[in-house]
Design a protein around this motif. Structure first.
Motif, PDB file in Angstrom:
ATOM      1  N   GLY A 116       0.939  -1.395   0.011  1.00  0.00           N
ATOM      2  CA  GLY A 116       0.050   0.078  -0.115  1.00  0.00           C
ATOM      3  C   GLY A 116       0.923   1.372   0.194  1.00  0.00           C
ATOM      4  O   GLY A 116       1.917   1.246  -0.467  1.00  0.00           O
ATOM      5  N   ARG A 117       0.611   2.208   0.732  1.00  0.00           N
ATOM      6  CA  ARG A 117       1.287   3.436   0.574  1.00  0.00           C
ATOM      7  C   ARG A 117       2.160   3.611   1.929  1.00  0.00           C
ATOM      8  O   ARG A 117       2.848   4.407   1.975  1.00  0.00           O
ATOM      9  CB  ARG A 117       0.051   4.894   0.809  1.00  0.00           C
ATOM     10  N   ASP A 118       1.854   2.761   2.993  1.00  0.00           N
ATOM     11  CA  ASP A 118       2.508   3.046   4.161  1.00  0.00           C
ATOM     12  C   ASP A 118       3.093   1.735   4.904  1.00  0.00           C
ATOM     13  O   ASP A 118       3.324   1.659   6.151  1.00  0.00           O
ATOM     14  CB  ASP A 118       1.520   3.893   5.039  1.00  0.00           C
ATOM     15  N   ASN A 119       3.020   0.571   4.032  1.00  0.00           N
ATOM     16  CA  ASN A 119       3.020  -0.801   5.003  1.00  0.00           C
ATOM     17  C   ASN A 119       2.266  -1.032   5.907  1.00  0.00           C
ATOM     18  O   ASN A 119       2.380  -1.936   6.701  1.00  0.00           O
ATOM     19  CB  ASN A 119       4.461  -0.865   5.428  1.00  0.00           C
ATOM     20  N   VAL A 120       0.976  -0.327   5.998  1.00  0.00           N
ATOM     21  CA  VAL A 120       0.335  -0.713   7.182  1.00  0.00           C
ATOM     22  C   VAL A 120      -1.007  -1.523   6.411  1.00  0.00           C
ATOM     23  O   VAL A 120      -1.677  -1.321   5.614  1.00  0.00           O
ATOM     24  CB  VAL A 120      -0.483   0.491   7.925  1.00  0.00           C
ATOM     25  N   PHE A 121      -1.024  -2.712   7.024  1.00  0.00           N
ATOM     26  CA  PHE A 121      -2.112  -3.694   6.472  1.00  0.00           C
ATOM     27  C   PHE A 121      -3.655  -3.149   7.144  1.00  0.00           C
ATOM     28  O   PHE A 121      -4.633  -3.272   6.425  1.00  0.00           O
ATOM     29  CB  PHE A 121      -2.066  -4.999   7.223  1.00  0.00           C
ATOM     30  N   LYS A 122      -3.653  -2.673   8.244  1.00  0.00           N
ATOM     31  CA  LYS A 122      -5.093  -2.390   9.056  1.00  0.00           C
ATOM     32  C   LYS A 122      -4.726  -1.442   9.977  1.00  0.00           C
ATOM     33  O   LYS A 122      -3.661  -1.430  10.678  1.00  0.00           O
ATOM     34  CB  LYS A 122      -5.592  -3.790   9.248  1.00  0.00           C
ATOM     35  N   LYS A 123      -5.700  -0.637  10.223  1.00  0.00           N
ATOM     36  CA  LYS A 123      -5.573   0.017  11.469  1.00  0.00           C
ATOM     37  C   LYS A 123      -6.995   0.185  12.103  1.00  0.00           C
ATOM     38  O   LYS A 123      -8.171   0.153  11.514  1.00  0.00           O
ATOM     39  CB  LYS A 123      -5.376   1.597  11.242  1.00  0.00           C
ATOM     40  N   TYR A 124      -7.064   0.432  13.508  1.00  0.00           N
ATOM     41  CA  TYR A 124      -8.235   0.611  14.262  1.00  0.00           C
ATOM     42  C   TYR A 124      -8.138   1.749  15.329  1.00  0.00           C
ATOM     43  O   TYR A 124      -7.065   2.013  15.714  1.00  0.00           O
ATOM     44  CB  TYR A 124      -8.543  -0.545  14.943  1.00  0.00           C
ATOM     45  N   HIS A 125      -9.429   2.432  15.489  1.00  0.00           N
ATOM     46  CA  HIS A 125      -9.345   3.374  16.356  1.00  0.00           C
ATOM     47  C   HIS A 125     -10.550   3.625  17.122  1.00  0.00           C
ATOM     48  O   HIS A 125     -11.741   3.056  16.751  1.00  0.00           O
ATOM     49  CB  HIS A 125      -9.487   4.800  15.737  1.00  0.00           C
ATOM     50  N   ILE A 126     -10.274   3.415  18.493  1.00  0.00           N
ATOM     51  CA  ILE A 126     -11.601   3.312  19.481  1.00  0.00           C
ATOM     52  C   ILE A 126     -11.401   4.963  20.274  1.00  0.00           C
ATOM     53  O   ILE A 126     -10.280   4.933  20.823  1.00  0.00           O
ATOM     54  CB  ILE A 126     -11.559   2.134  20.697  1.00  0.00           C
ATOM     55  N   GLN A 127     -12.582   5.338  20.226  1.00  0.00           N
ATOM     56  CA  GLN A 127     -12.732   6.659  20.984  1.00  0.00           C
ATOM     57  C   GLN A 127     -13.662   6.569  22.049  1.00  0.00           C
ATOM     58  O   GLN A 127     -15.056   6.317  21.764  1.00  0.00           O
ATOM     59  CB  GLN A 127     -12.847   7.739  20.003  1.00  0.00           C
ATOM     60  N   LYS A 128     -13.423   6.965  23.261  1.00  0.00           N
ATOM     61  CA  LYS A 128     -14.459   7.398  24.106  1.00  0.00           C
ATOM     62  C   LYS A 128     -14.171   8.588  24.888  1.00  0.00           C
ATOM     63  O   LYS A 128     -12.964   8.546  25.643  1.00  0.00           O
ATOM     64  CB  LYS A 128     -14.404   5.841  25.120  1.00  0.00           C
ATOM     65  N   GLY A 129     -14.938   9.444  25.045  1.00  0.00           N
ATOM     66  CA  GLY A 129     -14.651  10.855  25.580  1.00  0.00           C
ATOM     67  C   GLY A 129     -13.433  11.534  24.722  1.00  0.00           C
ATOM     68  O   GLY A 129     -13.179  11.143  23.639  1.00  0.00           O
ATOM     69  N   ASP A 130     -12.665  11.945  25.581  1.00  0.00           N
ATOM     70  CA  ASP A 130     -11.456  12.662  24.936  1.00  0.00           C
ATOM     71  C   ASP A 130     -10.204  12.691  25.816  1.00  0.00           C
ATOM     72  O   ASP A 130     -10.144  13.629  26.765  1.00  0.00           O
ATOM     73  CB  ASP A 130     -11.740  14.059  24.431  1.00  0.00           C
ATOM     74  N   ASP A 186      -5.376   3.176  19.741  1.00  0.00           N
ATOM     75  CA  ASP A 186      -4.995   2.985  18.190  1.00  0.00           C
ATOM     76  C   ASP A 186      -4.279   1.845  17.996  1.00  0.00           C
ATOM     77  O   ASP A 186      -3.224   1.634  18.649  1.00  0.00           O
ATOM     78  CB  ASP A 186      -4.257   4.483  18.053  1.00  0.00           C
ATOM     79  N   THR A 187      -4.388   0.892  16.984  1.00  0.00           N
ATOM     80  CA  THR A 187      -3.586   0.022  16.654  1.00  0.00           C
ATOM     81  C   THR A 187      -3.319  -0.308  15.255  1.00  0.00           C
ATOM     82  O   THR A 187      -4.163   0.563  14.346  1.00  0.00           O
ATOM     83  CB  THR A 187      -4.246  -1.261  17.170  1.00  0.00           C
ATOM     84  N   ARG A 188      -2.404  -0.916  14.772  1.00  0.00           N
ATOM     85  CA  ARG A 188      -2.097  -1.041  13.632  1.00  0.00           C
ATOM     86  C   ARG A 188      -1.252  -2.457  13.369  1.00  0.00           C
ATOM     87  O   ARG A 188      -0.758  -2.815  14.210  1.00  0.00           O
ATOM     88  CB  ARG A 188      -1.220  -0.060  12.812  1.00  0.00           C
ATOM     89  N   ALA A 189      -1.523  -3.004  12.064  1.00  0.00           N
ATOM     90  CA  ALA A 189      -0.735  -4.181  11.735  1.00  0.00           C
ATOM     91  C   ALA A 189       0.307  -3.821  10.554  1.00  0.00           C
ATOM     92  O   ALA A 189      -0.396  -3.433   9.624  1.00  0.00           O
ATOM     93  CB  ALA A 189      -1.477  -5.483  11.434  1.00  0.00           C
ATOM     94  N   VAL A 190       1.471  -4.057  10.514  1.00  0.00           N
ATOM     95  CA  VAL A 190       2.433  -3.824   9.484  1.00  0.00           C
ATOM     96  C   VAL A 190       3.240  -4.747   8.616  1.00  0.00           C
ATOM     97  O   VAL A 190       3.068  -6.000   9.358  1.00  0.00           O
ATOM     98  CB  VAL A 190       3.353  -2.700  10.201  1.00  0.00           C
ATOM     99  N   PHE A 191       3.561  -4.462   7.727  1.00  0.00           N
ATOM    100  CA  PHE A 191       4.256  -5.323   6.831  1.00  0.00           C
ATOM    101  C   PHE A 191       5.721  -5.402   6.978  1.00  0.00           C
ATOM    102  O   PHE A 191       6.347  -4.411   7.574  1.00  0.00           O
ATOM    103  CB  PHE A 191       4.038  -4.800   5.357  1.00  0.00           C
TER     104      PHE A 191
END
Lengths: 758, 296
Positions: free
Chosen positions: A158-172, A351-356
């Motif tokens: 891809g553009r950044d070697n990142v297979f997948k990202k997730y984001h969970i947000q509760k409050g700030d 914040d999580t990611r899986a990379v190549f």
């Protein structure tokens, strides 16, 4: 070193006297065959005219194939040889994405990647021939670490070697960190790869012709193999038959991987005109080439009030996915959804990611990403407790989830739960407080042996993540046999976890007939419905519930159509009614289909809602000694307290917990995957070290039972849970034994302790 | 198994003379006794194809452990299990029993031989350090005669031994130490059992009436390319009372003498530090009441 059963009690809290099968310990369905040696594992099966296949694998991490030479020294004309050019359909493994080839065409992306296949009737000659295949490469620069992958200097995916990202947000959380009078704590943590190390290595046999493909093998998920092979041969479902053989362990290592050797054996057979082909990996090939647990680096930042109230939590986790996506996006998802722990907090980001990287793909392994994010959070809680001057258990008690609280995903805790009770039970059973005091005193003496105790508090969500179970759309069934007994039809495999037995108990209970009247059809895609994969702690809870519902329908059917009494019946009456029904109507099968429990909603876009229908909760305590002469750690006692809904078979359930704890102790203290150019170097059991029984402490298991309304007789999943908790408890206890030195990565080898103390 | 069996052959001689004659061939067939090292290589496809000499068929080599003139005598086929089970070995040469029980599992202990442990020349051999600490001697036989080599002089480099290809180990002679000798054996493996050594120390020390060290042997496994007798440290200690100052001097000498390596099993830094710790533990435990041979 052997332990008497009485030393390791498996105790439970609930009364199951109203049940006849559930909660009892009947002999396992498959145990007689296994202990008498009658059970047939894949390599026990014989096929007439069988060829033995081997895989030519890459010996560079990245590059282009220039030339393949079959050197003299073996009679090549007698061999069947397959390269990517021989593939009749699509050269791609059908999994989440279609990105991994069965055989490299031009570009190699990791060491040990399959390039060509060879087969011959003489096993030994195939071994020799393998040394005569020379592959010439044009090497390309490779990346082996998360930092290299994210540096942007060598983009391969891809553009950044990142297979997948997730984001969970509760409050700030951001503004909370600048509030006055708070304590901000940051830490970075690392968990290493781990080999599943099932006792039986991967192995398959296949017969493939244009009329159809049949595969036999050691595996967790026959329907995954079927799905993976369809595009390869351009054949419809009913032309690809996959048959489970007795399987010597999986632990996730036989979830997605067997599709590769299955395809390889089938390709060789196809080329050889339909002769049967066997591919059985030896231990070295299995450890060198197949999947491992994803390594993970996690950064945790928290804000606490001075009294210990958790005000804000930020978790940032990165997993190394290896060279192809395979299952990394779902492993990452589970890691994401376990990163916040059993704590109530108003302001959370995950914040999580899986990379190549140019490593062989990392894959499924018991726990599936959760152990990797539970470890950092639990150690971080210890670090915080130390900074705040609060005892670790008190800090946890101040912050645990209660009924009515919401998780970081916004999921409201609706079911009855008692995390506090679990924590306190574990503390009592382990004499936690008393030992913290006495160990501290002991450690002030001159003795070179130092003592430590630590705990962890955690949960594990059972079943597929989010809407996964809805997408799976599983079906399970029951069949009436002419003898008037009942046969279970599911795709779920017995891999040592006891599923044939627990399923039989559930069906026996629902039909109110003896356990002995239930049999289990071997999972064969031509015979059983697709009840989903044998993964994710779902087999008992999800598939077991489908079977319970099917059993209800079957009983009603016999009452309606075959004169079975509605007011109770004995086994003989059931047998007569069932047999009469089978005689009159032929083979009768009753199926049940998955229905999501009411009130379960999940939003994949925002990562909010009910990530899992049910959670198992647990507190583990580890008591150990560190010898400062050798820096070796010896675990002396281990207490595992968990709430898993209803326990169907206490001995099997206890065995799952003991086995999981032992496996996790290995991950925490012994199992060091030595990587070179992205691939494992220590591929033998003499240099990849697992604990033996001599290194494993008594494991004291306690089940706190709290029946779950949507599980069969209240059961929740428990297979993966025990993989989650031991590592942080061990790391905490080792740190304690070293007088508060902080441990932030595993495995904790004697060499690391030596280094820390330098 | 990764080897092609058709490329291997086994010679089974019926007498020692026949075996020694077979060893005169070039290349000489490699002797195989318990096979606990060679079979691992065979399975891994790393054993050179060719002829192997089966020692089990030679009646002269099958003899029980004997005690002659204050020495224990092992034959070429004496196994670890033979030594473990022998009551006199337990009593008079206890480190051999400790070593035997640390090697592999019962199956390995029943097949593996002491002579094989010596000639295989692994730096991590568990049996050799105990034998060397006892000043064992190796009897080597060939068609041209019999000679004896001190085990301490047997190794000269990684897998380099005094055995010529035409020679067979036919006996190991182990002098029984003085009754008052303090003995120490500790193996630091990768786990409790079924482990290969990361560091191992076999030590023996005889103190005079004046508490001075009359004789000391310090033999390490896994810290050098072969089983290593730390002669420089022994020299530092001989004639001294093993007090704090002597221990310090000994550890300093050891630190400069050992050159451990990094490999997949451990690190050089760890090996050196633990080697020093074991030496310290041995020397500080030298009062007679604590001087029992011990197991790690």
């Amino acid at each position: 070193m052997s332990r008497a059963v009485s030393d390791t009690p498996i105790r439970r809290s609930s009364d199951t006297s109203q049940f006849k099968s559930v909660g009892k310990n009947p002999p396992r369905k498959e145990s007689r065959e296994k202990v008498t040696g009658k059970a047939k594992y894949i390599d026990d099966l014989t096929f007439e005219g069988c060829l033995y296949g081997k895989t030519v694998r890459s010996t560079i991490p990245r590059g282009k194939i220039k030339k393949i030479t079959f050197e003299p020294g073996v009679p090549w004309e007698e061999f069947t040889v397959v390269t990517a050019k021989d593939i009749p359909g699509k050269n791609v493994v059908a999994l989440i994405e279609m990105d991994q080839p069965f055989l490299v065409e031009t570009e190699i992306r990791h060491m040990a990647e399959p390039i060509a296949l060879i087969a011959h009737p003489d096993k030994g000659l195939v071994e020799k021939a393998l040394t005569k295949v020379r592959v010439e490469y044009e090497e390309l620069p490779a990346i082996f670490t998360i930092d290299e992958s994210l540096s942007g200097r060598n983009i391969q995916r891809g553009r950044d070697n990142v297979f997948k990202k997730y984001h969970i947000q509760k409050g700030d959380p951001a503004p909370v960190f600048s509030r006055p009078a708070i304590v901000v704590i940051e830490g970075e943590y690392w968990t290493g790869p781990q080999e599943q190390l099932y006792i039986e290595p991967n192995g398959v046999a296949a017969v493939a012709t244009p009329d159809g493909v049949t595969v036999w093998g050691s595996m967790q998920c026959p329907f995954y193999v079927q799905k993976g092979l369809k595009p390869l041969f351009n054949l419809p479902d009913d032309k690809i038959r996959v048959i489970y053989c007795v399987t010597g362990g999986g632990f996730g290592g036989k979830e997605e991987y067997p599709t590769l050797p299955a395809a390889h054996a089938a390709l060789l057979s196809w080329k050889a005109g339909g002769r049967p082909v066997k591919i059985i990996y030896d231990r070295m090939e299995d450890m060198w080439a197949t999947t491992k647990r994803h390594p993970c680096r996690t950064r945790v930042k928290t804000a606490f009030a001075k009294d210990g109230k958790l005000l804000a939590l930020q978790v940032d986790a990165t997993m190394d996915g290896g060279a192809y996506l395979t299952l990394s996006s779902v492993v990452l998802s589970r890691g994401t959804l376990h990163a916040f722990g059993p704590y109530a907090c108003d302001h959370v980001t995950i914040d999580t990611r899986a990379v190549f990287t140019n490593s062989p793909p990392y894959g499924a392994f018991r726990g599936f990403g959760a152990p990797q994010t539970i470890f950092p959070l639990e150690l971080h809680m210890d670090r915080a407790a130390d900074r705040l001057g609060i005892e670790p258990h008190e800090l946890r008690l101040k912050n645990i989830l209660h009924k009515g609280d919401t998780m970081a995903t916004g999921q409201k805790m609706e079911d009855e739960m008692d995390i506090e009770g679990i924590l306190k039970k574990a503390m009592t059973e382990s004499r936690y407080l008393e030992k913290r005091k006495s160990h501290r005193e002991h450690n002030r003496t001159a003795s070179p042996v130092k003592k430590g105790i630590g705990l962890s508090l955690f949960f594990h969500g059972a079943g597929f993540t989010g809407s996964g179970e809805v997408f799976l759309d599983s079906r399970a069934g029951l069949e009436i046999t002419p003898a008037g007994t009942v046969r279970i039809l599911t795709a779920n495999t017995e891999i040592g976890q006891g599923s044939f037995t627990t399923h039989s108990q559930i069906v026996a209970e629902a039909l109110r007939i003896p356990y002995e009247m239930i049999e289990v059809a071997p999972p064969d895609t031509a015979v059983v419905p697709n009840s989903g994969p044998t993964v994710a702690s779902r087999t008992c809870m999800i598939v077991g519930e489908l079977l319970r519902r099917a059993a209800d329908d079957l009983r009603d059917l016999l009452i309606r159509s075959s004169g079975l009494s509605n007011n109770g019946y004995g086994p003989d009456e059931f047998r007569r009614a069932a047999s009469a029904h089978a005689e009159k109507n032929g083979v009768t099968r009753v199926y049940a289909k998955y229905k999501p429990p009411a009130g379960i909603h999940w939003d994949d876009q925002t990562y909010t809602g009910s990530a899992y229908g049910a959670y198992a909760w647990a507190c583990y305590v580890c008591d150990l000694e560190t010898d400062l002469t050798t820096y070796q750690v010896e675990v002396k006692d281990f207490v595992a307290v968990q709430e898993v809904g209803r326990v169907i078979h206490p001995v099997i359930a206890g065995g799952q917990i003991e086995g999981g704890v032992a496996q996790a102790l290995g991950w925490a203290l012994y199992e060091n995957v030595v990587l070179k150019q992205g691939v494992m170097q220590n591929t033998q059991l003499t240099n990849y070290i697992l604990p033996t029984t001599a290194d494993t402490p008594p494991i004291r298991v306690f089940f706190y039972e709290n029946p779950y309304p949507n599980g069969p007789y209240g059961a929740k999943g428990l297979g993966e849970l025990p993989m989650d908790g031991p590592a942080p408890a061990v790391a905490s206890a080792v740190a304690f034994s070293l007088g508060g030195k902080f441990i932030s990565s595993i495995p904790i080898l004697p060499e690391n302790i030596c280094e820390i103390l330098k | 198994m990764r080897s092609y069996l058709a490329e291997f052959s086994v010679i089974s001689p019926r007498s020692l003379d026949e075996a020694l004659w077979a060893l005169k061939q070039r290349p000489a067939p490699a002797p195989i006794a318990g096979g606990t090292d060679l079979m691992v290589l065979l399975n891994a496809g790393q054993l050179p194809p060719g002829a192997y000499l089966n020692l089990h068929s030679i009646p002269e080599l099958r003899r029980p452990i004997e005690f002659v003139n204050g020495e224990a005598c092992f034959g070429a086929l004496t196994t670890y299990a033979d030594a473990r089970r022998h009551p006199e070995i337990r009593k008079r040469l206890p480190m051999l029993c400790l070593a035997a029980r640390e090697i592999g599992a019962l199956q390995i202990q029943s097949r593996g031989t002491w002579a094989g442990n010596i000639v295989n020349a692994s730096p991590a051999a568990d049996g050799v350090p105990a034998l060397m600490a006892y000043d064992a001697a190796v009897e080597l036989s060939s068609a041209s005669g019999v000679r004896s080599v001190a085990l301490a002089d047997f190794y000269s480099g990684y897998k380099q031994t005094a055995r010529r290809p035409d020679e067979l180990v036919t006996a190991i002679r182990i002098p029984v130490p003085e009754k008052e000798a303090v003995q120490y054996y500790r193996k630091v493996g990768t786990r409790k059992f079924q482990a290969i050594s990361k560091v191992l120390l076999a030590g023996i020390m005889v103190l005079g009436k004046d508490r001075r060290i009359k004789k000391i042997r310090l033999v390490y496994a896994s810290v050098m390319p072969y089983t290593y007798r730390a002669r420089a440290v022994e020299a530092v200690l001989e004639g001294r009372v093993p007090d704090g100052a002597a221990i310090k001097a000994a550890v300093a000498a050891l630190r400069s003498e050992l050159k451990p390596i990094d490999d997949v099993r451990s690190t050089a830094a760890y090996r050196l530090r633990v080697a020093c710790n074991l030496l310290e533990e041995f020397l500080s435990a030298s009062s007679p009441s604590r001087g029992e041979a011990r197991r790690g």
